[in-house]
Motif scaffolding. Structure first.
Motif, PDB file in Angstrom:
ATOM      1  N   GLY A  26       0.854  -1.358   0.036  1.00 20.30           N
ATOM      2  CA  GLY A  26       0.125   0.026  -0.005  1.00 20.30           C
ATOM      3  C   GLY A  26       0.946   1.108   0.091  1.00 20.30           C
ATOM      4  O   GLY A  26       1.882   1.177   0.504  1.00 20.30           O
ATOM      5  N   ALA A  53       0.907   5.667   0.708  1.00 20.06           N
ATOM      6  CA  ALA A  53       0.124   6.997   1.003  1.00 20.06           C
ATOM      7  C   ALA A  53       1.097   8.043   1.040  1.00 20.06           C
ATOM      8  O   ALA A  53       2.255   7.824   0.939  1.00 20.06           O
ATOM      9  N   LYS A  86       2.172  11.857   1.988  1.00 13.58           N
ATOM     10  CA  LYS A  86       2.128  13.207   3.019  1.00 13.58           C
ATOM     11  C   LYS A  86       3.516  13.818   3.212  1.00 13.58           C
ATOM     12  O   LYS A  86       4.541  13.451   3.139  1.00 13.58           O
ATOM     13  N   TYR A 142       4.668   6.641   1.915  1.00 12.10           N
ATOM     14  CA  TYR A 142       4.694   5.676   2.842  1.00 12.10           C
ATOM     15  C   TYR A 142       4.430   4.691   2.004  1.00 12.10           C
ATOM     16  O   TYR A 142       3.318   4.331   1.585  1.00 12.10           O
ATOM     17  N   ARG A 174      -2.991  -1.091   3.573  1.00 11.40           N
ATOM     18  CA  ARG A 174      -2.700   0.208   2.966  1.00 11.40           C
ATOM     19  C   ARG A 174      -2.798   1.332   3.942  1.00 11.40           C
ATOM     20  O   ARG A 174      -3.941   1.406   4.747  1.00 11.40           O
ATOM     21  N   PRO A 175      -1.975   2.084   4.076  1.00  5.74           N
ATOM     22  CA  PRO A 175      -1.654   3.294   4.860  1.00  5.74           C
ATOM     23  C   PRO A 175      -2.793   4.317   4.499  1.00  5.74           C
ATOM     24  O   PRO A 175      -2.788   4.494   3.174  1.00  5.74           O
ATOM     25  N   ALA A 176      -3.122   5.215   5.293  1.00 12.02           N
ATOM     26  CA  ALA A 176      -3.785   6.555   5.104  1.00 12.02           C
ATOM     27  C   ALA A 176      -3.836   7.390   6.108  1.00 12.02           C
ATOM     28  O   ALA A 176      -3.233   7.254   7.287  1.00 12.02           O
ATOM     29  N   PHE A 177      -3.934   8.813   5.708  1.00 12.71           N
ATOM     30  CA  PHE A 177      -3.660   9.919   6.876  1.00 12.71           C
ATOM     31  C   PHE A 177      -5.026  10.612   7.061  1.00 12.71           C
ATOM     32  O   PHE A 177      -5.609  11.167   6.130  1.00 12.71           O
ATOM     33  N   LEU A 216      -1.109   8.981  10.910  1.00 17.38           N
ATOM     34  CA  LEU A 216      -0.951   7.792  10.121  1.00 17.38           C
ATOM     35  C   LEU A 216      -1.864   6.595  10.637  1.00 17.38           C
ATOM     36  O   LEU A 216      -1.708   6.308  11.711  1.00 17.38           O
ATOM     37  N   VAL A 272      -2.978   2.567   9.522  1.00 14.11           N
ATOM     38  CA  VAL A 272      -2.926   1.470   8.837  1.00 14.11           C
ATOM     39  C   VAL A 272      -3.823   0.294   9.208  1.00 14.11           C
ATOM     40  O   VAL A 272      -4.053   0.123  10.494  1.00 14.11           O
ATOM     41  N   ALA A 294      -9.290   4.917   3.756  1.00 10.39           N
ATOM     42  CA  ALA A 294      -9.247   6.294   3.161  1.00 10.39           C
ATOM     43  C   ALA A 294     -10.180   7.261   4.290  1.00 10.39           C
ATOM     44  O   ALA A 294     -11.164   6.779   4.687  1.00 10.39           O
TER      45      ALA A 294
END
Length: 170
Positions: A55, A57, A59, A64, A103-106, A112, A114, A153
């Motif tokens: 994944g 992401a 920022k 990442y 998958r990561p997201a902010f 952060l 995940v 997301a």
């Protein structure tokens, strides 16, 4: 007769699914900006190479990448692709634990998040220490329960959207 009908249905299904895919692949030409190889500039040790990057992401011009096989999140400079370090996730006691990172997201505040597909939960991670700041979820199919959640997301209102793969739902 029933077995032949099932075989026929199977092959028709394959044909319907894959022929349009191949047609698209041949007719559409895509130019890629760049490719990040398994070994990233700045990584010296072969153990640092990607092992199932999963994944991505971004920022503040930092990419990442969750790296499933190495149980970490790799940080890369978006412009130079230079290796900036990694985040190793630690449990609340500061101990390393094996995770299957999604998958990561902010979020809107830049935190952060995940998913942990193996333990059916969503985690908020301290980028500096790798510690889990907050977590929620458990295995199941009720609200707040997951089964291999892998995509995250945040929308403009700050709501978290989760792709819950094995429960076949969002």
């Amino acid at each position: 007769f029933m077995i032949q009908s099932l075989k026929r249905a199977f092959f028709i299904g394959l044909f319907v699914c894959f022929v349009p895919l191949f047609s698209f692949a041949e007719s559409e030409k895509i130019d890629f900006l760049t490719e990040i190889p398994a070994r990233v500039s700045g990584q010296i040790d072969p153990k640092d190479y990607f092992n199932v990057p999963f994944g991505i992401a971004i920022k503040n011009n930092v990419v990442y990448v969750t790296d499933l096989g190495n149980t970490r999140i790799v940080k890369l400079d978006q412009n130079t692709l230079q290796y900036l370090g990694e985040i190793i996730i630690l449990n609340k006691n500061g101990k390393f634990k094996q995770f299957l990172l999604g998958r990561p997201a902010f979020d809107k505040e830049g935190n952060l998040w995940v998913s942990d597909m193996e333990n059916d939960r969503i985690m908020k991670i301290d980028e500096t220490t790798g510690k889990i700041i907050h977590q929620f979820g458990s295995k199941g199919d009720k609200p707040g329960e997951f089964h291999a959640s892998n995509g995250l997301a945040f929308d403009d209102s700050g709501a978290l959207w989760v792709a819950d793969e094995l429960n076949c739902r969002i």
